[in-house]
Design a protein around this motif. Structure first.
Motif, PDB file in Angstrom:
ATOM      1  N   LYS A   1       0.863  -1.181   0.000  1.00 32.51           N
ATOM      2  CA  LYS A   1       0.000   0.000   0.000  1.00 32.51           C
ATOM      3  C   LYS A   1       0.900   1.232   0.000  1.00 32.51           C
ATOM      4  O   LYS A   1       1.604   1.498   0.963  1.00 32.51           O
ATOM      5  CB  LYS A   1      -0.901  -0.014   1.244  1.00 32.51           C
TER       6      LYS A   1
ATOM      7  N   GLU B   1     -11.286   7.535   2.058  1.00 24.57           N
ATOM      8  CA  GLU B   1     -11.203   6.341   1.204  1.00 24.57           C
ATOM      9  C   GLU B   1     -10.569   6.796  -0.103  1.00 24.57           C
ATOM     10  O   GLU B   1     -10.863   7.904  -0.575  1.00 24.57           O
ATOM     11  CB  GLU B   1     -12.598   5.787   0.905  1.00 24.57           C
TER      12      GLU B   1
ATOM     13  N   GLY C   1      -8.149   1.547  -0.594  1.00 21.92           N
ATOM     14  CA  GLY C   1      -8.224   1.458   0.855  1.00 21.92           C
ATOM     15  C   GLY C   1      -8.356   2.754   1.614  1.00 21.92           C
ATOM     16  O   GLY C   1      -8.556   3.829   1.053  1.00 21.92           O
TER      17      GLY C   1
END
Length: 170
Positions: A73, A136, A145
């Protein structure tokens, strides 16, 4: 790796939608992309189909971080820009106007709140700390995410309010 497709349509949090128009986001220079933010207000539902009512414009974006670049991420540095590509100061999610922002990815913090909590405590103690807001993020049509929008730390009347030192200052 989890390959389940997440169907994301709405949230109680603001929704940041970034479109790179097919470009890869690098880590050494910002590319120009489009960003829209859907934020209908505290406690209200935000739908991916709602209009971009908090920001709708150009940005420069690059991957940020050092060791965190190895995480699946990614985190991003974002600079709001006008149509000519120049920095433009705007208010995002109610924060004071600026052009430099961070989309922080709390990947290695499974509570998702360590940084946010420490910044809040520091601020309540009267110290400067970046304002933060959970959001978000949808990147190129894919939900990537929960992120935290942060003010980039810099000298500014609404951020670190200190005078620039001149060579003659002691």
């Amino acid at each position: 790796k989890n390959n389940r497709q997440i169907i994301f349509t709405s949230s109680n949090l603001p929704i940041v939608v970034i479109n790179t128009n097919g470009q890869i986001i690098p880590d050494d220079h910002k590319i120009t992309a489009d960003m829209g933010i859907i934020y209908n207000g505290e406690g209200l539902r935000n739908n991916l189909t709602d209009p971009f009512n908090n920001y709708n414009g150009k940005i420069g974006i690059e991957i940020r971080g050092s060791s965190s670049q190895q995480f699946p991420k990614k985190q991003y540095s974002v600079e709001t820009r006008d149509l000519s590509g120049n920095d433009i100061s705007v208010s995002l999610l109610g924060f004071p106007e600026e052009s430099d922002w961070i989309l922080f990815a709390p990947y290695n913090d499974k509570s998702l709140m360590r940084d946010v909590l420490v910044y809040k405590i520091a601020s309540q103690m009267g110290r400067y700390a970046s304002r933060s807001k959970y959001c978000e993020v949808v990147l190129d049509g894919e939900y990537i995410g929960l992120y935290v929008l942060l003010e980039k730390v810099k000298r500014d009347a609404n951020r670190v309010n200190i005078k620039k030192l001149e060579r003659t200052d002691i």
